[in-house]
Design an enzyme around this catalytic site. Structure first.
Site, PDB file in Angstrom:
ATOM      1  CG  HIS A 178      41.379  33.424  42.531  1.00 39.90           C
ATOM      2  ND1 HIS A 178      42.629  33.464  43.114  1.00 39.90           N
ATOM      3  CD2 HIS A 178      41.023  34.716  42.311  1.00 39.90           C
ATOM      4  CE1 HIS A 178      43.009  34.711  43.243  1.00 39.90           C
ATOM      5  NE2 HIS A 178      42.064  35.499  42.762  1.00 39.90           N
ATOM      6  CB  THR A 180      45.163  31.439  44.734  1.00 39.15           C
ATOM      7  OG1 THR A 180      43.749  31.441  44.979  1.00 39.15           O
ATOM      8  CG2 THR A 180      45.667  32.865  44.640  1.00 39.15           C
ATOM      9  CE  LYS A 181      40.477  28.874  46.031  1.00 35.71           C
ATOM     10  NZ  LYS A 181      40.837  30.294  46.088  1.00 35.71           N
ATOM     11  CG  ASN A 182      44.654  22.372  43.791  1.00 40.00           C
ATOM     12  OD1 ASN A 182      44.916  23.299  44.544  1.00 40.00           O
ATOM     13  ND2 ASN A 182      44.747  21.099  44.162  1.00 40.00           N
ATOM     14  CB  ILE A 183      41.418  23.431  38.397  1.00 40.91           C
ATOM     15  CG1 ILE A 183      41.766  21.975  38.701  1.00 40.91           C
ATOM     16  CG2 ILE A 183      40.913  23.588  36.967  1.00 40.91           C
ATOM     17  CD1 ILE A 183      42.849  21.403  37.824  1.00 40.91           C
TER      18      ILE A 183
END
Length: 373
Positions: A178, A180-183
């Site tokens: 998503h 909002t995630k790191n990747i």
């Protein structure tokens, strides 16, 4: 000094890969998807993952192949996003909510164990903040009770427990990509699974058909063979995901640097008893997905958050525990049933962490926070 909570990492490989993708057929599970699977296999040392449109879909895929019956129960922590609970309901089971460890906000194994009944089929553990619970103990208990272990590793790409990648220890592991995630590829997910579930997952993911086997030349036609859904990541998203994964080490390093800057700046406040810092047990290696602090109550949290917002700093609370939500009430839970989950809801504040934030800015955030206490 406006400081955003989220900011997407932009890979130097994105433009070239996107242009190549535009010139291709854009077929699902194409060249870009294969590249992503290869990177996962080589870096996480796991079977080729199934790429899905989201982590929610990955959890639904995992639950979908278990063939739950009415009355079957799945235990999961209350301090959690609704995806896991919905996946259990959609699969025909009953979510059983348990409390969390107040030090890590991860599944409380003792409370989970007390909730095992003859109807329990599986347990879902959430690696909150890319930090796991005692996975050795959880795996042992799951095996002894004959339970399927599902890792909700939405936040945990590039995080470890005793040197093993989170999401590769249980029977299933679900990841999120998503925004909002790191990747990130905007929306995306992946599911790893034990080999014994692989064929069922492959069929379920492709509308219950043997399409993949047909494309491998194993059948002259492909047909409807079981129940399923369309849970395939688009090639466009797979292209962006591949570009991001090529920079995984750089992204993780930047985020961990920021988390350490917060820890060093705020450590005197913890030593004086004015707050608690995010805890990372010795057996765990986080990926810097988030950094949070805990206060003595909702009044202090609200005052600090308001002060940060007044300075343009976007600091955020997190989940409303599932047992305290309208759906939790409909399932029969009361607000006071799971006290550690409620306490996290009332006292936890996440600080900005992303690759476009500088160490100096993180130190400024810590300074404003300190002045608000």
């Amino acid at each position: 000094m406006p400081i955003s909570f989220y900011s997407r990492f932009r890979s130097p490989h994105e433009r070239e890969l996107i242009e190549d993708c535009l010139m291709g057929p854009m077929a699902s599970d194409g060249d870009c998807a294969a590249r992503v699977q290869g990177l996962f296999q080589s870096r996480l040392h796991t079977n080729l993952p199934f790429l899905t449109p989201s982590c929610t879909h990955a959890l639904e895929l995992a639950l979908g192949v278990l063939h739950l019956k009415s009355g079957d129960e799945v235990i999961l922590p209350s301090y959690n996003f609704p995806s896991a609970g919905n996946a259990v309901l959609l699969a025909g089971g009953t979510p059983v909510l348990c409390d969390v460890d107040p030090d890590t906000q991860n599944l409380d194994i003792d409370d989970m164990q007390r909730r095992i009944t003859p109807r329990t089929r599986a347990v879902i553990t959430v690696h909150y903040g890319a930090v796991s619970c005692d996975m050795d103990r959880l795996v042992r208990l799951a095996n002894e009770a004959g339970l399927i272990l599902i890792e909700d590793a939405a936040q945990a790409v590039g995080a470890f427990y005793k040197g093993r990648h989170l999401g590769t220890i249980g029977d299933f592991g679900a990841y999120s990509f998503h925004s909002t995630k790191n990747i990130s590829c905007g929306e995306g997910g992946a599911l790893t699974c034990a080999e014994k579930y692989r064929q069922q997952a492959e069929l379920y993911r492709e509308c219950g058909t043997n399409r993949s086997g047909y494309l491998r030349g194993e059948s002259g036609r492909y047909a409807w063979t079981s129940r399923g859904s369309s849970l395939i990541l688009s090639e466009w998203c797979a292209c962006l995901l591949y570009a991001q994964l090529l920079s995984l080490e750089e992204i993780t390093s930047r985020r961990l640097e920021l988390c350490e800057a917060y820890r060093q700046a705020l450590l005197p406040l913890e030593e004086s008893g004015r707050l608690r810092l995010m805890s990372v047990p010795p057996d765990c290696s986080s990926n810097g997905h988030l950094f949070y602090v805990r206060f003595d109550g909702p009044g202090t949290l609200g005052r600090v958050q308001n002060r940060l917002h007044s300075q343009g700093i976007d600091a955020r609370t997190h989940y409303v525990p599932l047992h305290m939500s309208p759906m939790g009430h409909a399932l029969g839970y009361r607000d006071d049933d799971l006290p550690a989950s409620r306490r996290a809801y009332e006292t936890l504040l996440r600080l900005p962490v992303h690759p476009n934030l500088s160490v100096g800015e993180a130190q400024q955030v810590a300074q404003v926070l300190a002045h608000a206490l």
